[in-house]
Design an enzyme around this catalytic site. Sequence first.
Site, PDB file in Angstrom:
ATOM      1  N   ARG A 102       0.814  -1.212   0.000  1.00  0.00           N
ATOM      2  CA  ARG A 102       0.000   0.000   0.000  1.00  0.00           C
ATOM      3  C   ARG A 102       0.852   1.268   0.000  1.00  0.00           C
ATOM      4  O   ARG A 102       0.523   2.248  -0.689  1.00  0.00           O
ATOM      5  CB  ARG A 102      -0.954  -0.011   1.194  1.00  0.00           C
ATOM      6  CG  ARG A 102      -1.884   1.182   1.300  1.00  0.00           C
ATOM      7  CD  ARG A 102      -2.531   1.574  -0.016  1.00  0.00           C
ATOM      8  NE  ARG A 102      -3.194   0.479  -0.696  1.00  0.00           N
ATOM      9  CZ  ARG A 102      -3.612   0.519  -1.952  1.00  0.00           C
ATOM     10  NH1 ARG A 102      -3.380   1.599  -2.694  1.00  0.00           N
ATOM     11  NH2 ARG A 102      -4.211  -0.507  -2.502  1.00  0.00           N
ATOM     12  N   LYS A 137       2.585  24.318  -1.681  1.00  0.00           N
ATOM     13  CA  LYS A 137       1.216  23.799  -1.588  1.00  0.00           C
ATOM     14  C   LYS A 137       1.243  22.295  -1.813  1.00  0.00           C
ATOM     15  O   LYS A 137       0.779  21.764  -2.823  1.00  0.00           O
ATOM     16  CB  LYS A 137       0.317  24.501  -2.602  1.00  0.00           C
ATOM     17  CG  LYS A 137       0.159  25.994  -2.304  1.00  0.00           C
ATOM     18  CD  LYS A 137      -0.667  26.692  -3.372  1.00  0.00           C
ATOM     19  CE  LYS A 137      -0.777  28.184  -3.082  1.00  0.00           C
ATOM     20  NZ  LYS A 137      -1.534  28.909  -4.127  1.00  0.00           N
ATOM     21  N   LYS A 169       6.194  37.835   1.086  1.00  0.00           N
ATOM     22  CA  LYS A 169       4.916  37.934   0.395  1.00  0.00           C
ATOM     23  C   LYS A 169       4.122  39.123   0.931  1.00  0.00           C
ATOM     24  O   LYS A 169       4.598  39.876   1.791  1.00  0.00           O
ATOM     25  CB  LYS A 169       4.150  36.618   0.556  1.00  0.00           C
ATOM     26  CG  LYS A 169       4.862  35.442  -0.136  1.00  0.00           C
ATOM     27  CD  LYS A 169       4.163  34.127   0.102  1.00  0.00           C
ATOM     28  CE  LYS A 169       2.820  34.050  -0.595  1.00  0.00           C
ATOM     29  NZ  LYS A 169       2.971  34.038  -2.079  1.00  0.00           N
ATOM     30  N   GLU A 202       7.592  39.423  -3.367  1.00  0.00           N
ATOM     31  CA  GLU A 202       6.378  39.453  -4.175  1.00  0.00           C
ATOM     32  C   GLU A 202       5.977  40.895  -4.481  1.00  0.00           C
ATOM     33  O   GLU A 202       5.966  41.746  -3.590  1.00  0.00           O
ATOM     34  CB  GLU A 202       5.246  38.761  -3.412  1.00  0.00           C
ATOM     35  CG  GLU A 202       3.913  38.760  -4.133  1.00  0.00           C
ATOM     36  CD  GLU A 202       2.820  38.086  -3.317  1.00  0.00           C
ATOM     37  OE1 GLU A 202       2.800  36.850  -3.266  1.00  0.00           O
ATOM     38  OE2 GLU A 202       2.008  38.807  -2.698  1.00  0.00           O
ATOM     39  N   ASP A 224       2.904  38.754  -8.936  1.00  0.00           N
ATOM     40  CA  ASP A 224       1.714  38.031  -8.495  1.00  0.00           C
ATOM     41  C   ASP A 224       0.444  38.580  -9.148  1.00  0.00           C
ATOM     42  O   ASP A 224       0.087  39.748  -8.966  1.00  0.00           O
ATOM     43  CB  ASP A 224       1.594  38.124  -6.972  1.00  0.00           C
ATOM     44  CG  ASP A 224       0.465  37.258  -6.431  1.00  0.00           C
ATOM     45  OD1 ASP A 224       0.402  36.076  -6.812  1.00  0.00           O
ATOM     46  OD2 ASP A 224      -0.341  37.769  -5.638  1.00  0.00           O
TER      47      ASP A 224
END
Length: 285
Positions: A102, A137, A169, A202, A224
Amino acid sequence: MISEEQFQNELNLIIANAVREDVGDGDHSSLACIPESAKGKAKLLVKDEGIIAGVDFAKMVFDYVDPKLKVEVLIEDGDKVKYGDVVFYVEGSSQSILKAERLVLNAMQRMSAIATKTNDFVSILDGTDTKILDTRKTTPGIRALEKWAVKIGGGENHRFALYDMIMLKDNHIDFAGGISKAIQKTKDYLAEQGKDLKIIVEARDLKEVDEILKAGGVYRILLDNFDYDETREAVQKIGDQCLTESSGGITEDTIRKYAECGVNYISSGALTHSVYNMDLSLKAV
């Protein structure tokens, strides 16, 4: 970026924790009906198409579960596969094969999906000088696998985590009191700590691009949610003062147009957070 040793340590932790999670005090299904002395052989069967990834990881898992297991690889990481292909055979203790099954499948199905999606993006960018980057992410606990899969698919890794690169950011900038203050405080911090980390900042608009360039000392500017015209203008402003990166809702339909604006990199969270697992199975032979 993290070192090869750090990356290997991450993989070792993933394997140890995954086996702990899945096996606990024993694979009682196998222990109940399969003799300890039983030997078997299984094949990794492809029931889909795309780019295979996780073969080397599977070998690590089999070795961790039982060093006596023998793996015969027929198709390597990064190769294209189609329905019916056999990626590898594994032979040895039947109990050991089932114990590893698995974890091997979960990892390879997801890694192959990520590698396939990445390769699709890379193909769209063919002929440009723009590279595709992943992001943070990722699925908690298995980031090393997902970033490995991006590289197998032909992409490049962004920073691995919060500790190996500075990335200022919008929230960092606002909390720090503006771009100039955020960048200067960062430079001071790195000097005080004796750290040599690259700085990415950013920008939300062209005015912020100007502010970043004025502050200086930045490795890359992240544009961005810029549109095409803004991106082209930003790239012209920046020139060779630092590298450029586009990000923010860029899809298969728009990525080529952003690349043609002249940016060095395009980052996409979709490489890791929006994929459908490749259909693979481990079958006894």
